[in-house]
Each structure stands twice: as structure tokens, then as C-alpha cells.
Scaffold this active site. Structure first.
Site, PDB file in Angstrom:
ATOM      1  N   GLU A 271     -55.685  13.626   1.845  1.00 22.73           N
ATOM      2  CA  GLU A 271     -54.345  14.007   2.301  1.00 22.73           C
ATOM      3  C   GLU A 271     -53.372  12.834   2.164  1.00 22.73           C
ATOM      4  OE1 GLU A 271     -53.447  17.184   3.154  1.00 22.73           O
ATOM      5  OE2 GLU A 271     -55.463  17.533   2.375  1.00 22.73           O
ATOM      6  N   TRP A 274     -52.487  12.625  -1.507  1.00 22.06           N
ATOM      7  CA  TRP A 274     -51.449  13.599  -1.879  1.00 22.06           C
ATOM      8  C   TRP A 274     -50.067  13.044  -1.547  1.00 22.06           C
ATOM      9  CZ3 TRP A 274     -51.070  17.670  -4.873  1.00 22.06           C
ATOM     10  CH2 TRP A 274     -52.181  18.464  -5.132  1.00 22.06           C
ATOM     11  N   ASN A 337     -50.403  23.011   8.521  1.00 25.45           N
ATOM     12  CA  ASN A 337     -50.331  22.908   7.068  1.00 25.45           C
ATOM     13  C   ASN A 337     -50.812  24.164   6.355  1.00 25.45           C
ATOM     14  OD1 ASN A 337     -49.798  21.265   4.656  1.00 25.45           O
ATOM     15  ND2 ASN A 337     -51.992  21.482   4.311  1.00 25.45           N
ATOM     16  N   TRP A 378     -43.406  22.557  -1.886  1.00 22.64           N
ATOM     17  CA  TRP A 378     -42.708  23.809  -2.178  1.00 22.64           C
ATOM     18  C   TRP A 378     -42.863  24.193  -3.641  1.00 22.64           C
ATOM     19  CZ3 TRP A 378     -40.762  27.906   0.181  1.00 22.64           C
ATOM     20  CH2 TRP A 378     -40.624  27.851   1.574  1.00 22.64           C
TER      21      TRP A 378
END
Length: 446
Positions: A271, A274, A337, A378
Site C-alpha cells: 500500500e 502504491w 478503501n 479514480w
């Protein structure tokens, strides 16, 4: 917004050269790269923070992030005043104007800060850097917000990675606990400027009122990290760290968090990777904040129905996991999340509403809003970004409930009228929405 004049009395008597440390997305004293370099420079250090109207204008008067920033600055000021006879000088105005004032009143030898990677912030920093350079004042900035930045991790030919997995693998060959050594900042705080009447700013003086939304303290311990892989997808569990707002504003060191992740959880470490991945994508491709990484996706014929968008924002789509997520966001400034993925996919693919509409709404509401991660995620959900989910991957919100909230604990928490006659009917049939989405995407991208 009126910029505050630096205190003219105590400050005007200073003759020894000093260094300025400019707090931004790094609101802590411990393990702060730029602050550490400033404190080791040989000059006394004046810490400052600038409330920039370019950032504040347009925010609601009770914006929770402004409350959080202001509260954190007051805590830092109190700590420095109590233990070190120093403080942080707070200003309001355009950063270049503030530095023009500061250089008139101080013998400034150098300015220090940490890197910011967003396009507007880079333009701001370049403007300040050029102006300072013309006056022989260096503007020194450092990596502090991420573990790996900019072009530190690239392919063998120097091009940026645009797929996560190979980036992740290379990241892990380059980063380890030894590369995340903390900066020993606290031992150097004696080098701060002391005994001055540091200017302060009240929240009301900034044109804001205290938000009713509070930023939760993060929870990060070995047990949570060890359980993270098994629990992180279930929104009813306390299985996530609530760390993201604190990383966003730098109230905790990313190096400290990375060392914990290295020790206890490879999945949690991913994570963090990312986060670095999306940061370097925005740095290499700043146009992606407005445009799809895959340009042909900008040809999608979005429906952009405003009434349907409003129902999504309010959490009245009739799909309980979507609605619970949006209500959690509106009430708390945070969303789990897994649910972020479901709500984003629903907006883009079920309702065929432009991902930029959703990104802007999240930007307005999220305590942890970070442009790189928000835009990246997004675009991932819409299928138009780097390493995105393929456009034909369309989350079924009902199946997502069965998988991740089968006992409906999360849904009951946020939808009090769930399973009653007052709960909204589904805004659209899933099967119909899926086929409509596939048709629209195929027409645009082939």
C-alpha cells in the site's frame, strides 16, 4: 486575504544570519528531513508556516482539513515554546509575498523545505526559488513525503514504470529498513531561533470556524499489521490503520511507517508502494490530474446526469454499499478503501458520470485528499489510468456486499433506514447499467 506583517520589534533587532524552515506537508518535529538539514546548517532556524489563499480560497468555512492543520500547528508551537523557548511563525498570504517581507526584516542565509510533487506546488516553489536565487539565497528542498520519489525508480532505459507490479518489485530491491533511517531532528532543536514574539493566527482570523469532523488518531501496531491482509477488505472491521490523513499532512514520518511495514506486513508495504507509484506518475505526467492517462478514454460519452450525481453524493442510490460509503464520507471525511473502489466504479460505470466529477467530490470531502493518489485511484476505477482495472471489470455492488459485509454491519451503521420503505429504490438495474457501460466504452476505445 491580508498577509500578516512579521513582528517588527523583536525581529528587527536580529543581525546574525538565520535559516528559514518552511513547514508544508510535514507537520512534525521528529524525523523531518528538511528541518534536520536546516538545523544542521550552522545558522539559527526560524520555522514558518504560510496559509496560502491559493489553497484556502473556495474551501467551506468549516473545512476539517484546515482545522486539523491549524490544531497541529498549535500543538507544535506549544511544544517548542514549552521545551525550547521557540515557536513557529504563522503567516497568511501568497508565499512569494511573505518571503519578500521576511527578507526585508531578517538576514536570511538560506531557506529549507521538503519536496511537494503536485503541479501547482511545484510552480509555487519554482517562483519562490527563482526570486530567492536572484538575491543569492539558496532554497534547499528534500525528499520527505514518500519513500521513493520522482525518477528514483525507473526502467533500465530511464523511462518511468507505468505498471505497478514491476515498479513494486524494483522498489523492494532498493528499499529496506536501512534506507529508511530516521533524521535525528529532536536532538538539534536547540538551534532554533528563540525568545521572539512569533506571529500566530487564530482559525477565525483565517476566515474559518472549527469543523465538527475530527481527524481520528491512527492505529498502527504489530497485531494490526499482521492481520492487515485478512481484515483490510471488510469495512465493518477495525482492520485498517486510519493513517492516510497523517501521511497526507506529515504528522507522522513515512520512514517510520515503512520500517514497521518491512517488519510486519508485506501487504501493508504494498500500500505504501502504491502511494509512491502514484506520486511518481503525477510527477512524470502532470497532465493526468485533468486528463486520462490513456487519451482515448477522454472520448467516452459520459451521461453526466446531475440529478443522479447528486444522489450518489448524498448516498441515496438504492445500492446499500455505495450509499453507506458516501454517507461515511460525508459524515467523517473518510471512507474505507474497499468501499472507495465500489463507489468510484459505480459512479463511472453504472451511472456513466465522468471520473473527474467524482475525483473533485472526493477532493472536497476527504481528510486524506492527496492529488496523486486520488487521481490515480479514480483513473484506476474508471479504467483510464496507468495499470487500471480493465474497462469491462465492473463491480457488482450486491456481490460486493455478499463478499465483504454479508452480515450488513457496515451498512446498518450508515443507513438507518435500510430495509425499510423509506430507503431509496435502486437508481438503475445492475445488468442494464453494465451493458450500457460496456457499449459506451467500446465505442470510445474499441
Amino acid at each position: 486575504m491580508q498577509s500578516h506583517d512579521p513582528h517588527p520589534h523583536s525581529f528587527s533587532t536580529m543581525t546574525a544570519p538565520l535559516a528559514i524552515f518552511w513547514f508544508r506537508r510535514d507537520l512534525r518535529l521528529e524525523d523531518n528531513a528538511g528541518l534536520s538539514h536546516a538545523l544542521a546548517s550552522g545558522s539559527s532556524v526560524l520555522p514558518i508556516f504560510i496559509f496560502d489563499p491559493a489553497i484556502l480560497t473556495g474551501l467551506p468555512p468549516d473545512d476539517a482539513r484546515v482545522t486539523f492543520i491549524h490544531d497541529q500547528l498549535q500543538k507544535l508551537r506549544a511544544t517548542l515554546e514549552k521545551h525550547h523557548g521557540s515557536s513557529i511563525a504563522l503567516y497568511q498570504g501568497k508565499p512569494l509575498d511573505i518571503f519578500k517581507q521576511l527578507l526585508q526584516q531578517f538576514p536570511v542565509r538560506a531557506v529549507y523545505a521538503n519536496h511537494d510533487y503536485e503541479p501547482d506546488a511545484q510552480a509555487r516553489d519554482e517562483e519562490v526559488r527563482r526570486w530567492l536565487h536572484a538575491r543569492s539565497v539558496p532554497f534547499n528542498t528534500y525528499k520527505d513525503h514518500v519513500v521513493s520519489e520522482k525518477a528514483e525508480i525507473t526502467k533500465e532505459d530511464g523511462r518511468p514504470y507505468m505498471v505497478f507490479t514491476p515498479y513494486m518489485r524494483k522498489w523492494k530491491t532498493m528499499q529496506n529498513p536501512a534506507t529508511c533511517t530516521p533524521y535525528q531532528t529532536l536532538s538539534k532543536l536547540a538551534n532554533l531561533v528563540k525568545d521572539l514574539d512569533f506571529p500566530n493566527l487564530a482559525l477565525s482570523g483565517l476566515g474559518f470556524v472549527r469543523s465538527s469532523i475530527t481527524t481520528p488518531a491512527f492505529q498502527l501496531n504489530p497485531q494490526l499489521l499482521q492481520d492487515y491482509a485478512q481484515q483490510r477488505d471488510f469495512p465493518a472491521l477495525s482492520g485498517t490503520s486510519l493513517l492516510s490523513p497523517h501521511l497526507r499532512f506529515g504528522t507522522v514520518s513515512i520512514r517510520h511507517i515503512a520500517r514497521l511495514a518491512f517488519e510486519h506486513s508485506d501487504i501493508f508495504c504494498n500500500e505504501l508502494i502504491w502511494r509512491d507509484f502514484f506520486s511518481q506518475i503525477l510527477w512524470h505526467f502532470p497532465h493526468t490530474r485533468h486528463s486520462s492517462f490513456k487519451p482515448r478514454y477522454d472520448d467516452i460519452q459520459w451521461r453526466n446526469n446531475e440529478a443522479e450525481f447528486q444522489r450518489w453524493c448524498e448516498g441515496t442510490t438504492g445500492y446499500p454499499l455505495v450509499d453507506a460509503g458516501m454517507r461515511q464520507l460525508n459524515a467523517t471525511g473518510w471512507m474505507h478503501n474497499r468501499v472507495r473502489m465500489v463507489t468510484a466504479s459505480f459512479l463511472c460505470k453504472h451511472l456513466l458520470i465522468d471520473w473527474r466529477w467524482g475525483e473533485a467530490y472526493f477532493a472536497k470531502k476527504l481528510l486524506d485528499y492527496d492529488m496523486a493518489s486520488n487521481v490515480g485511484n479514480w483513473q484506476w476505477a474508471a479504467g483510464c489510468g496507468v495499470d487500471a482495472a480493465p474497462y469491462f471489470r465492473i463491480f457488482n455492488p450486491t456481490v460486493q456486499v455478499q463478499k465483504f459485509d454479508k452480515n450488513l454491519h457496515y451498512i446498518h451503521t450508515w443507513i438507518t433506514e435500510w430495509n425499510s420503505l423509506t430507503y431509496a429504490a435502486p437508481i438503475i438495474d445492475h445488468a442494464y447499467a453494465r451493458e450500457r457501460c460496456l457499449k459506451a466504452y467500446r465505442q470510445a476505445v474499441g
